[in-house]
Scaffold this motif. Structure first.
Motif, PDB file in Angstrom:
ATOM      1  N   ASP A  17       0.865  -1.168   0.000  1.00  0.00           N
ATOM      2  CA  ASP A  17       0.000   0.000   0.000  1.00  0.00           C
ATOM      3  C   ASP A  17       0.904   1.221   0.000  1.00  0.00           C
ATOM      4  O   ASP A  17       2.066   1.136   0.383  1.00  0.00           O
ATOM      5  CB  ASP A  17      -0.895  -0.005   1.255  1.00  0.00           C
ATOM      6  N   THR A  18       0.346   2.334  -0.425  1.00  0.00           N
ATOM      7  CA  THR A  18       1.125   3.575  -0.401  1.00  0.00           C
ATOM      8  C   THR A  18       1.222   4.133   1.003  1.00  0.00           C
ATOM      9  O   THR A  18       2.020   4.999   1.281  1.00  0.00           O
ATOM     10  CB  THR A  18       0.511   4.640  -1.328  1.00  0.00           C
ATOM     11  N   ASP A  46       3.770   1.369  -4.464  1.00  0.00           N
ATOM     12  CA  ASP A  46       2.732   1.998  -5.275  1.00  0.00           C
ATOM     13  C   ASP A  46       2.504   1.119  -6.505  1.00  0.00           C
ATOM     14  O   ASP A  46       3.421   0.926  -7.302  1.00  0.00           O
ATOM     15  CB  ASP A  46       3.198   3.391  -5.682  1.00  0.00           C
ATOM     16  N   THR A  48       1.152   1.704  -9.155  1.00  0.00           N
ATOM     17  CA  THR A  48       1.296   2.410 -10.429  1.00  0.00           C
ATOM     18  C   THR A  48       2.759   2.529 -10.841  1.00  0.00           C
ATOM     19  O   THR A  48       3.050   3.016 -11.924  1.00  0.00           O
ATOM     20  CB  THR A  48       0.659   3.816 -10.377  1.00  0.00           C
ATOM     21  N   ASN A  49       3.665   2.073  -9.979  1.00  0.00           N
ATOM     22  CA  ASN A  49       5.102   2.130 -10.262  1.00  0.00           C
ATOM     23  C   ASN A  49       5.601   0.712 -10.559  1.00  0.00           C
ATOM     24  O   ASN A  49       5.724  -0.109  -9.645  1.00  0.00           O
ATOM     25  CB  ASN A  49       5.832   2.723  -9.060  1.00  0.00           C
ATOM     26  N   ASP A  52       8.241  -0.813  -8.257  1.00  0.00           N
ATOM     27  CA  ASP A  52       7.735  -1.229  -6.942  1.00  0.00           C
ATOM     28  C   ASP A  52       7.138  -2.632  -7.025  1.00  0.00           C
ATOM     29  O   ASP A  52       7.378  -3.474  -6.163  1.00  0.00           O
ATOM     30  CB  ASP A  52       6.664  -0.266  -6.419  1.00  0.00           C
TER      31      ASP A  52
END
Length: 89
Positions: A17-18, A46, A48-49, A52
């Motif tokens: 989780d962010t 993240d 979206t990365n 990661d």
């Protein structure tokens, strides 16, 4: 949630989780899963990365020897079809 349900069935769960601070008045996912049969590990990441995601997958394979299931439960407000967002890792 998904993490607690899987851990209660003996699954080894790596979640990301962010943030890991609980919502007001709540507990963290790790606290909620404490005492369950499965192993639970948190990664600040993240989805979206892509780098990661690669790090989390590598950690899962390093710790458990394989990755059986990957669940993306991130919320997005999509205006384009989901398949247009796919990237190859």
């Amino acid at each position: 949630g998904i993490v607690v349900a899987a851990a209660s069935r003996g699954c080894h769960v790596i979640y990301m989780d962010t943030r890991e601070s609980p919502l007001e008045g709540g507990s963290t996912t790790a606290e909620a899963a404490a005492g369950e049969a499965g192993d639970v590990m948190y990664f600040p990441a993240d989805v979206t990365n892509p780098s990661d995601i690669e790090c989390v997958i590598s950690a899962a394979v390093a710790k458990y020897g394989r990755l059986d299931i990957f669940v993306n439960n991130a919320a997005l407000d999509l205006t384009d079809p989901p398949h247009s967002l796919c990237q190859s890792l």
